[in-house]
Design a protein around this motif. Structure first.
Motif, PDB file in Angstrom:
ATOM      1  N   ILE A 150      12.402  18.996  12.878  1.00  0.00           N
ATOM      2  CA  ILE A 150      11.994  20.307  13.535  1.00  0.00           C
ATOM      3  C   ILE A 150      12.117  21.150  14.303  1.00  0.00           C
ATOM      4  CG2 ILE A 150       9.069  19.543  13.041  1.00  0.00           C
ATOM      5  CD1 ILE A 150       8.794  19.697  15.990  1.00  0.00           C
ATOM      6  N   LYS A 151      13.562  20.080  14.836  1.00  0.00           N
ATOM      7  CA  LYS A 151      14.597  20.943  15.705  1.00  0.00           C
ATOM      8  C   LYS A 151      15.175  21.490  14.718  1.00  0.00           C
ATOM      9  CE  LYS A 151      13.699  18.027  19.800  1.00  0.00           C
ATOM     10  NZ  LYS A 151      14.535  16.716  20.411  1.00  0.00           N
ATOM     11  N   LYS A 152      15.425  20.708  13.872  1.00  0.00           N
ATOM     12  CA  LYS A 152      16.713  20.589  13.106  1.00  0.00           C
ATOM     13  C   LYS A 152      16.792  22.014  11.832  1.00  0.00           C
ATOM     14  CE  LYS A 152      19.126  16.955  13.074  1.00  0.00           C
ATOM     15  NZ  LYS A 152      19.377  15.329  12.602  1.00  0.00           N
ATOM     16  N   ASN A 153      14.949  21.819  11.379  1.00  0.00           N
ATOM     17  CA  ASN A 153      14.626  23.078  10.209  1.00  0.00           C
ATOM     18  C   ASN A 153      14.280  24.152  10.888  1.00  0.00           C
ATOM     19  OD1 ASN A 153      11.884  22.017  11.136  1.00  0.00           O
ATOM     20  ND2 ASN A 153      11.660  20.832   9.110  1.00  0.00           N
ATOM     21  N   GLY A 154      13.612  24.425  12.252  1.00  0.00           N
ATOM     22  CA  GLY A 154      13.476  25.842  12.981  1.00  0.00           C
ATOM     23  C   GLY A 154      11.818  25.195  12.549  1.00  0.00           C
ATOM     24  N   GLY A 155      11.504  24.417  12.990  1.00  0.00           N
ATOM     25  CA  GLY A 155       9.967  24.111  13.409  1.00  0.00           C
ATOM     26  C   GLY A 155       9.205  23.668  12.142  1.00  0.00           C
ATOM     27  N   LYS A 156       9.641  23.910  11.127  1.00  0.00           N
ATOM     28  CA  LYS A 156       9.177  24.133   9.539  1.00  0.00           C
ATOM     29  C   LYS A 156       7.973  22.784   8.784  1.00  0.00           C
ATOM     30  CE  LYS A 156      11.517  27.196   6.612  1.00  0.00           C
ATOM     31  NZ  LYS A 156      12.836  27.613   5.679  1.00  0.00           N
ATOM     32  N   ILE A 157       6.788  22.586   8.585  1.00  0.00           N
ATOM     33  CA  ILE A 157       5.857  21.383   8.534  1.00  0.00           C
ATOM     34  C   ILE A 157       5.068  21.560   7.498  1.00  0.00           C
ATOM     35  CG2 ILE A 157       4.371  22.126  10.523  1.00  0.00           C
ATOM     36  CD1 ILE A 157       5.010  18.744  11.343  1.00  0.00           C
ATOM     37  N   ALA A 158       4.681  20.806   6.837  1.00  0.00           N
ATOM     38  CA  ALA A 158       3.100  20.940   6.113  1.00  0.00           C
ATOM     39  C   ALA A 158       2.867  19.278   5.991  1.00  0.00           C
ATOM     40  CB  ALA A 158       4.033  20.563   4.422  1.00  0.00           C
ATOM     41  N   ILE A 159       1.088  20.022   6.679  1.00  0.00           N
ATOM     42  CA  ILE A 159       0.225  18.814   6.736  1.00  0.00           C
ATOM     43  C   ILE A 159      -1.108  18.961   5.523  1.00  0.00           C
ATOM     44  CG2 ILE A 159      -1.909  18.679   7.312  1.00  0.00           C
ATOM     45  CD1 ILE A 159       0.709  20.572   9.417  1.00  0.00           C
ATOM     46  N   SER A 160      -1.165  17.320   5.747  1.00  0.00           N
ATOM     47  CA  SER A 160      -1.826  17.392   4.093  1.00  0.00           C
ATOM     48  C   SER A 160      -3.082  16.629   4.597  1.00  0.00           C
ATOM     49  CB  SER A 160      -1.057  16.295   3.098  1.00  0.00           C
ATOM     50  OG  SER A 160      -2.126  15.644   1.865  1.00  0.00           O
ATOM     51  N   ALA A 161      -4.412  16.505   4.348  1.00  0.00           N
ATOM     52  CA  ALA A 161      -5.695  17.233   4.797  1.00  0.00           C
ATOM     53  C   ALA A 161      -6.524  16.523   4.111  1.00  0.00           C
ATOM     54  CB  ALA A 161      -5.920  17.561   6.417  1.00  0.00           C
ATOM     55  N   TYR A 162      -7.006  15.281   4.188  1.00  0.00           N
ATOM     56  CA  TYR A 162      -8.166  14.900   2.390  1.00  0.00           C
ATOM     57  C   TYR A 162      -9.428  14.305   3.474  1.00  0.00           C
ATOM     58  CZ  TYR A 162      -4.768  10.937   3.182  1.00  0.00           C
ATOM     59  OH  TYR A 162      -4.087  10.534   3.599  1.00  0.00           O
ATOM     60  N   ASP A 163     -10.385  14.308   2.117  1.00  0.00           N
ATOM     61  CA  ASP A 163     -11.335  13.380   3.119  1.00  0.00           C
ATOM     62  C   ASP A 163     -11.059  12.047   1.095  1.00  0.00           C
ATOM     63  OD1 ASP A 163     -13.437  12.184   1.862  1.00  0.00           O
ATOM     64  OD2 ASP A 163     -15.038  13.689   3.612  1.00  0.00           O
ATOM     65  N   ALA A 164     -11.503  11.130   2.033  1.00  0.00           N
ATOM     66  CA  ALA A 164     -10.537   9.786   1.502  1.00  0.00           C
ATOM     67  C   ALA A 164     -12.180   9.594   0.129  1.00  0.00           C
ATOM     68  CB  ALA A 164     -10.156   8.695   1.625  1.00  0.00           C
TER      69      ALA A 164
END
Length: 131
Positions: A55-69
């Motif tokens: 995130i330091k290198k990419n300007g803070g870009k992030i993705a989250i996968s959230a799920y109910d198994a």
């Protein structure tokens, strides 16, 4: 942006964080997580070294996968992360981690993620729909 269904999955489901820099993707499961009253996602930093470097290198870009198994209800949240090392959120995560690990580990900081897109990943007609 985060409706009641999304918040329910975020509060009760599993999360995987994905980042990328220099063409090298990285994904990690996280256990210390929450959703703030103002709709930000927060993650306690215990072992997030590669994630933080990305995130330091990419300007803070992030993705989250959230799920109910069990139900397979899930969402992908794309956003921008900010890293903090002080404040109430960090203190809360430090207490949680220290309790779980009986003092053998602590949180060093927290990621505060501002969602920009929410995409349905639940199998079915709404899959890939942006909320």
């Amino acid at each position: 942006m985060l409706n009641e269904s999304v918040i329910n999955v975020l509060k009760n489901g599993m999360w995987d964080l994905a980042t990328c820099s220099d063409g090298e993707p990285n994904v990690v499961p996280v256990a210390f997580k929450d959703v703030t009253a103002d709709g930000k996602l927060v993650v306690g930093d215990v072992f997030l070294e590669t994630t933080l470097n990305n995130i330091k290198k990419n300007g803070g870009k992030i993705a989250i996968s959230a799920y109910d198994a069990q139900s397979l209800e899930g969402y992908q949240i794309k956003g921008v992360a900010e890293y903090v090392t002080e404040g109430e959120l960090v203190d809360t995560f430090k207490a949680m981690v220290e309790k779980m690990f009986n003092g053998a580990a602590t949180a060093k900081g927290a990621l505060i993620i501002s969602p920009e897109k929410v995409i349905v990943t639940t199998p079915g007609a709404d899959n890939k729909k942006e909320i």
